[in-house]
Design a protein around this motif. Structure first.
Motif, mmCIF file in Angstrom:
data_model
loop_
_atom_site.group_PDB
_atom_site.id
_atom_site.type_symbol
_atom_site.label_atom_id
_atom_site.label_comp_id
_atom_site.label_asym_id
_atom_site.label_seq_id
_atom_site.Cartn_x
_atom_site.Cartn_y
_atom_site.Cartn_z
ATOM 1 N N ARG A 110 3.199 2.011 -0.620
ATOM 2 C CA ARG A 110 4.261 2.580 0.220
ATOM 3 C C ARG A 110 5.082 3.590 -0.569
ATOM 4 O O ARG A 110 5.524 4.592 -0.029
ATOM 5 C CB ARG A 110 5.148 1.463 0.755
ATOM 6 N N ARG A 148 3.163 6.916 -0.785
ATOM 7 C CA ARG A 148 3.208 7.623 0.505
ATOM 8 C C ARG A 148 4.607 8.179 0.779
ATOM 9 O O ARG A 148 4.742 9.273 1.312
ATOM 10 C CB ARG A 148 2.756 6.698 1.619
ATOM 11 N N TRP A 208 -2.683 12.130 1.464
ATOM 12 C CA TRP A 208 -2.556 10.943 2.308
ATOM 13 C C TRP A 208 -3.898 10.222 2.416
ATOM 14 O O TRP A 208 -3.976 9.004 2.340
ATOM 15 C CB TRP A 208 -2.057 11.349 3.690
ATOM 16 N N THR A 244 -4.763 8.109 -0.584
ATOM 17 C CA THR A 244 -4.004 6.870 -0.799
ATOM 18 C C THR A 244 -4.642 5.686 -0.092
ATOM 19 O O THR A 244 -4.279 4.554 -0.371
ATOM 20 C CB THR A 244 -2.551 7.004 -0.323
#
Length: 153
Positions: free
Chosen positions: A14, A17, A56, A59
């Motif tokens: 998290r 991101r 993104w 990840t």
């Protein structure tokens, strides 16, 4: 508790991101402060969107487990589709809050490496499911030992 082996299940961080979103927002603010207009502005925004989408995408980690062992110092991938695959660490960067692993398939191990392992695996304390501080410390110790072993080759 087995002191020679431990298993971790990496998940999307998290924090990583959130940092990607922050960089995207700051870059959009930076672009709005420039004199770009028309086609130049569109190209700059498309370039930023492409970079963000790629970051993104990188990840995401499919559900699997990484099995680390101390004796001998190594790592293996436990995947439902591939089974147990031995991995070899090519490069390691270790910080108290971040571990970056560059893994490759062990030459003696059959099969092919999943595509997400062809690039660097970034691990943060929140990128490990059900991870406690003790497990993060064990991973830090393993990574430091691996780094020392790679430096001595």
């Amino acid at each position: 508790m087995n002191l020679r082996r431990f298993e971790l299940r990496p998940i999307a961080s998290r924090r990583l991101r959130a940092a990607l979103l922050l960089v995207l927002l700051l870059s959009l603010v930076g672009i709005s402060q420039t004199r770009l207009s028309g086609v130049q502005l569109v190209v700059a925004i498309l370039a930023l969107a492409t970079i963000f989408a790629d970051g993104w995408r990188r990840t995401r980690i499919p559900p699997c487990a990484l099995n680390f062992c101390y004796r001998p110092l190594g790592c293996s991938l436990l995947d439902q589709a591939l089974g147990d695959m031995a991995l070899r660490c090519r490069r390691v960067s270790v910080y108290p809050w971040l571990i970056v692993l560059q893994l490759e398939r062990d030459p003696q191990a059959p099969g092919h490496l999943p595509s997400w392992l062809h690039r660097a695996v970034v691990l943060l304390p929140d990128s490990l499911s059900n991870c406690q501080d003790s497990e993060w410390r064990r991973l830090l110790i393993w990574a430091r030992l691996t780094r020392r072993q790679l430096a001595n080759r």
